[in-house]
Design a protein around this motif. Structure first.
Motif, PDB file in Angstrom:
ATOM      1  N   GLY A 109      14.019   3.190 -11.778  1.00 31.85           N
ATOM      2  CA  GLY A 109      12.581   3.311 -11.969  1.00 31.85           C
ATOM      3  C   GLY A 109      12.227   3.470 -13.438  1.00 31.85           C
ATOM      4  O   GLY A 109      13.092   3.613 -14.304  1.00 31.85           O
TER       5      GLY A 109
ATOM      6  N   THR B   8       8.681   2.962 -16.531  1.00 32.40           N
ATOM      7  CA  THR B   8       7.341   2.506 -16.869  1.00 32.40           C
ATOM      8  C   THR B   8       7.430   1.125 -17.495  1.00 32.40           C
ATOM      9  O   THR B   8       8.271   0.878 -18.374  1.00 32.40           O
TER      10      THR B   8
ATOM     11  N   ARG C 150       7.304   2.594  -0.314  1.00 32.58           N
ATOM     12  CA  ARG C 150       6.729   3.190  -1.513  1.00 32.58           C
ATOM     13  C   ARG C 150       5.516   4.030  -1.137  1.00 32.58           C
ATOM     14  O   ARG C 150       4.893   3.821  -0.091  1.00 32.58           O
TER      15      ARG C 150
ATOM     16  N   THR D 256       2.259   0.711  -8.812  1.00 36.92           N
ATOM     17  CA  THR D 256       2.619   2.061  -9.231  1.00 36.92           C
ATOM     18  C   THR D 256       2.772   2.963  -8.011  1.00 36.92           C
ATOM     19  O   THR D 256       1.858   3.088  -7.196  1.00 36.92           O
TER      20      THR D 256
ATOM     21  N   VAL E 246       5.939   5.950  -6.031  1.00 37.89           N
ATOM     22  CA  VAL E 246       7.316   6.407  -5.882  1.00 37.89           C
ATOM     23  C   VAL E 246       7.968   5.506  -4.840  1.00 37.89           C
ATOM     24  O   VAL E 246       7.436   5.338  -3.741  1.00 37.89           O
ATOM     25  N   TYR E 247       9.091   4.937  -5.192  1.00 38.43           N
ATOM     26  CA  TYR E 247       9.801   4.007  -4.322  1.00 38.43           C
ATOM     27  C   TYR E 247      10.977   4.731  -3.679  1.00 38.43           C
ATOM     28  O   TYR E 247      11.799   5.354  -4.374  1.00 38.43           O
ATOM     29  N   TYR E 248      11.030   4.634  -2.355  1.00 37.93           N
ATOM     30  CA  TYR E 248      12.070   5.301  -1.573  1.00 37.93           C
ATOM     31  C   TYR E 248      12.940   4.258  -0.882  1.00 37.93           C
ATOM     32  O   TYR E 248      12.414   3.384  -0.182  1.00 37.93           O
TER      33      TYR E 248
ATOM     34  N   GLY F 277      13.696   9.163  -3.992  1.00 37.26           N
ATOM     35  CA  GLY F 277      12.557   8.489  -4.589  1.00 37.26           C
ATOM     36  C   GLY F 277      12.730   8.285  -6.078  1.00 37.26           C
ATOM     37  O   GLY F 277      13.348   9.100  -6.770  1.00 37.26           O
ATOM     38  N   THR F 278      12.179   7.188  -6.570  1.00 38.08           N
ATOM     39  CA  THR F 278      12.200   6.900  -8.001  1.00 38.08           C
ATOM     40  C   THR F 278      10.814   6.386  -8.400  1.00 38.08           C
ATOM     41  O   THR F 278      10.235   5.549  -7.708  1.00 38.08           O
ATOM     42  N   GLN F 279      10.306   6.903  -9.503  1.00 34.77           N
ATOM     43  CA  GLN F 279       8.942   6.587  -9.920  1.00 34.77           C
ATOM     44  C   GLN F 279       8.891   5.235 -10.634  1.00 34.77           C
ATOM     45  O   GLN F 279       9.689   4.976 -11.559  1.00 34.77           O
TER      46      GLN F 279
ATOM     47  N   THR G 144       5.959   3.078 -12.652  1.00 36.47           N
ATOM     48  CA  THR G 144       4.613   3.109 -13.206  1.00 36.47           C
ATOM     49  C   THR G 144       4.352   1.807 -13.952  1.00 36.47           C
ATOM     50  O   THR G 144       5.137   1.419 -14.829  1.00 36.47           O
TER      51      THR G 144
END
Length: 121
Positions: free
Chosen positions: A9, A11, A38, A94, A96-98, A114-116, A118
């Motif tokens: 994850g 930005t 997500r 954008t 959080v991806y699980y 989870g990984t953010q 953005t």
């Protein structure tokens, strides 16, 4: 004990790309569904993609309409890893991806932490 660890994850600017990885441990998963959901702020968790075993050496993938044509997914059963390649990212991506594993013989899901992701405009 099944564990899922995600990475990748970060930005990125709109139009950019990211690749998420999720490695599972605890047993073999070659006949289980693996994929991604997500959750954006203030919204419910939503389906992104699933890759499931459809017999022999064949796997089938499905994607949410919102990501079709932009996201691809793959899995490496030797590494127990599922990947999500995200291209053409939009601010609406954008979240959080699980990652998850759903055993073939069960209705239960195993989830990663989870990984953010953005995406800035």
């Amino acid at each position: 004990q099944v564990q899922l660890v995600e990475s990748g994850g970060g930005t990125v600017q709109a139009g950019g790309s990211l690749r998420l990885s999720c490695t599972a441990s605890g047993r073999t998963f070659s006949h289980d569904a693996m994929g991604w959901f997500r959750q954006a702020p203030g919204k419910e968790r939503e389906f992104v993609t699933s890759i499931w075993w459809s017999g022999g050496n064949t796997y089938t993938a499905d994607f949410a309409d919102s990501v079709k044509g932009r996201f691809t997914a793959s899995r490496d059963n030797v590494k127990n890893t599922v990947y999500l390649q995200m291209n053409g990212l939009k601010p609406d991506d954008t979240a959080v991806y699980y990652c998850y594993v759903k055993p073939r013989s069960s209705q239960d899901y195993y989830w990663g932490q989870g990984t953010q992701v953005t995406v800035s405009s």
